[in-house]
Motif scaffolding. Structure first.
Motif, mmCIF file in Angstrom:
data_model
loop_
_atom_site.group_PDB
_atom_site.id
_atom_site.type_symbol
_atom_site.label_atom_id
_atom_site.label_comp_id
_atom_site.label_asym_id
_atom_site.label_seq_id
_atom_site.Cartn_x
_atom_site.Cartn_y
_atom_site.Cartn_z
ATOM 1 N N ASN A 87 0.609 -1.340 -0.041
ATOM 2 C CA ASN A 87 -0.053 -0.206 0.089
ATOM 3 C C ASN A 87 0.738 1.263 -0.247
ATOM 4 O OD1 ASN A 87 -1.358 -2.316 1.741
ATOM 5 N ND2 ASN A 87 -2.921 -1.255 0.634
ATOM 6 N N CYS A 88 0.343 2.305 -0.810
ATOM 7 C CA CYS A 88 0.785 3.363 -0.915
ATOM 8 C C CYS A 88 0.854 4.311 0.556
ATOM 9 C CB CYS A 88 0.406 4.318 -1.906
ATOM 10 S SG CYS A 88 1.159 5.887 -2.253
ATOM 11 N N ALA A 89 2.195 4.728 0.924
ATOM 12 C CA ALA A 89 2.185 5.510 2.060
ATOM 13 C C ALA A 89 1.383 7.045 1.849
ATOM 14 C CB ALA A 89 3.770 5.952 2.435
ATOM 15 N N HIS A 90 0.816 7.206 0.806
ATOM 16 C CA HIS A 90 -0.040 8.478 0.868
ATOM 17 C C HIS A 90 -1.534 8.017 1.216
ATOM 18 C CE1 HIS A 90 -2.627 11.564 -1.570
ATOM 19 N NE2 HIS A 90 -2.316 11.932 -0.667
ATOM 20 N N LEU A 91 -2.410 7.458 0.447
ATOM 21 C CA LEU A 91 -3.595 7.048 1.055
ATOM 22 C C LEU A 91 -3.889 5.289 0.822
ATOM 23 C CD1 LEU A 91 -5.967 9.986 -0.482
ATOM 24 C CD2 LEU A 91 -5.116 9.626 1.907
ATOM 25 N N GLY A 92 -3.027 4.833 0.320
ATOM 26 C CA GLY A 92 -3.057 3.375 0.550
ATOM 27 C C GLY A 92 -3.254 2.624 -0.498
ATOM 28 N N MET A 148 5.440 2.651 -8.640
ATOM 29 C CA MET A 148 4.421 3.653 -8.958
ATOM 30 C C MET A 148 2.924 3.448 -8.462
ATOM 31 S SD MET A 148 6.384 5.505 -10.975
ATOM 32 C CE MET A 148 5.111 6.558 -11.774
ATOM 33 N N CYS A 149 2.419 4.619 -7.903
ATOM 34 C CA CYS A 149 1.223 4.400 -7.360
ATOM 35 C C CYS A 149 -0.026 4.877 -8.481
ATOM 36 C CB CYS A 149 0.951 5.051 -6.209
ATOM 37 S SG CYS A 149 -0.780 5.233 -5.403
ATOM 38 N N PRO A 150 -1.011 3.892 -8.682
ATOM 39 C CA PRO A 150 -1.679 4.589 -9.986
ATOM 40 C C PRO A 150 -2.744 5.707 -9.393
ATOM 41 C CG PRO A 150 -2.561 2.615 -8.987
ATOM 42 C CD PRO A 150 -1.293 2.685 -8.244
ATOM 43 N N CYS A 151 -2.987 5.660 -8.357
ATOM 44 C CA CYS A 151 -3.748 6.748 -8.004
ATOM 45 C C CYS A 151 -3.826 8.350 -7.825
ATOM 46 C CB CYS A 151 -4.284 6.565 -6.079
ATOM 47 S SG CYS A 151 -5.294 4.931 -6.174
ATOM 48 N N HIS A 152 -2.546 8.779 -7.246
ATOM 49 C CA HIS A 152 -2.359 10.097 -7.496
ATOM 50 C C HIS A 152 -0.648 10.149 -7.866
ATOM 51 C CE1 HIS A 152 -4.821 9.450 -4.052
ATOM 52 N NE2 HIS A 152 -5.796 10.211 -4.946
ATOM 53 N N GLY A 153 -0.128 9.436 -8.616
ATOM 54 C CA GLY A 153 1.242 9.505 -9.095
ATOM 55 C C GLY A 153 2.235 9.522 -8.210
ATOM 56 N N GLY A 154 2.250 8.978 -7.013
ATOM 57 C CA GLY A 154 3.227 8.619 -6.132
ATOM 58 C C GLY A 154 4.448 7.619 -6.509
ATOM 59 N N ALA A 155 5.531 8.003 -6.268
ATOM 60 C CA ALA A 155 6.598 7.118 -7.018
ATOM 61 C C ALA A 155 7.745 6.825 -5.918
ATOM 62 C CB ALA A 155 7.457 7.811 -8.111
ATOM 63 N N GLY A 165 5.781 12.861 -5.853
ATOM 64 C CA GLY A 165 4.433 12.750 -5.587
ATOM 65 C C GLY A 165 3.996 12.855 -4.343
ATOM 66 N N PRO A 166 2.524 12.909 -3.885
ATOM 67 C CA PRO A 166 2.215 13.320 -2.556
ATOM 68 C C PRO A 166 2.584 12.349 -1.561
ATOM 69 C CG PRO A 166 0.477 12.361 -3.994
ATOM 70 C CD PRO A 166 1.544 12.451 -4.919
ATOM 71 N N PRO A 167 3.082 11.178 -1.476
ATOM 72 C CA PRO A 167 3.465 10.412 -0.304
ATOM 73 C C PRO A 167 4.595 11.445 0.385
ATOM 74 C CG PRO A 167 3.441 9.235 -1.999
ATOM 75 C CD PRO A 167 3.398 10.326 -2.778
HETATM 76 FE FE1 FES Z 1 -0.745 6.634 -3.698
HETATM 77 FE FE2 FES Z 1 -2.113 8.807 -3.360
HETATM 78 S S1 FES Z 1 -2.492 6.748 -2.722
HETATM 79 S S2 FES Z 1 -0.082 8.942 -4.440
#
Ligand code: FES
Length: 211
Positions: free
Chosen positions: A120-125, A138-145, A155-157
């Motif tokens: 899970n991405c450290a931003h919103l999971g 790469m995170c498909p939700c908000h472009g976290g890398a 990205g946002p993380p």
């Molecule tokens: Fe991954 Fe937002 S949940 S960048």
């Protein structure tokens, strides 16, 4: 048979011979016992998952927290590669089914060194994906890398991927999966080690890098 001894809804069978009355009585008794048995069976089938749902977490929690989970043989993970695997969460409950499976990314750095990241991405999971060509998660939700070592790239993380503690037991790779790696629980994060905060202390205490 007098009216007082009749079953509810029973029509008068006073005119029947004694053998027919006995047969009718034993048939009713049999059907009554059968219905009691079926009700008991249905009640048991419904009660087992319900009791498991209510008591499962309490019974399993102590035994599960701090559990080491086997991810497989080290041979399954070639040096220099990052692979997706899943394991059965040690804190699963009766009836969790497929949702008890937890995915993670395993990176083998050398013969003896591994990194295992929460998916899970450290931003919103959202679940992150590994791209071997660019060596990025790469995170498909908000472009976290994230870089291949799990540290944040863009990205946002605000931090790197959460990482499980690992150890080798002979040929087996184990991860400490009893406590899921989240901001509130212990996870190895090289630059800013996370501090385990007991719920009672959480309101009054800051983490080490906030101090
Ligand atoms: Fe991954 Fe937002 S949940 S960048």
């Amino acid at each position: 048979m007098s009216n007082l001894l009749k079953y509810p809804g029973e029509s008068s069978n006073d005119s029947l011979p004694p053998e027919a009355k006995a047969a009718a009585h034993s048939r009713r008794t049999f059907l009554f016992k059968l219905s009691v048995l079926l009700n008991a069976a249905v009640g048991t089938v419904l009660a087992v998952p319900l009791v498991g749902y209510l008591l499962g977490p309490a019974v399993k929690k102590d035994a599960s927290v701090g559990a080491w989970v086997n991810l497989g043989r080290t041979d399954d993970f070639p040096v220099g590669e990052t692979r997706l695997v899943d394991f059965l969460s040690p804190v699963n409950s009766l009836g969790d089914g497929e949702t008890a499976k937890v995915a993670c990314w395993v990176r083998r750095i050398s013969e003896q060194r591994f990194q295992v990241f929460a998916v899970n991405c450290a931003h919103l999971g959202c679940p992150v994906r590994w791209f071997a060509e660019s060596k990025l998660f790469m995170c498909p939700c908000h472009g976290g890398a994230y870089y291949q070592d799990g540290s944040r790239a863009a990205g946002p993380p605000e931090r790197g991927l959460f990482e499980y503690h690992t150890k080798l037991d002979g040929e087996a790779l184990l991860i400490h999966a009893g406590n899921m790696p989240t901001l509130a629980t212990q996870a190895s994060c090289k630059e800013k080690p996370l501090v385990q905060i007991a719920p009672a202390e959480a309101a009054t205490r800051s983490t080490s890098w906030q101090a």
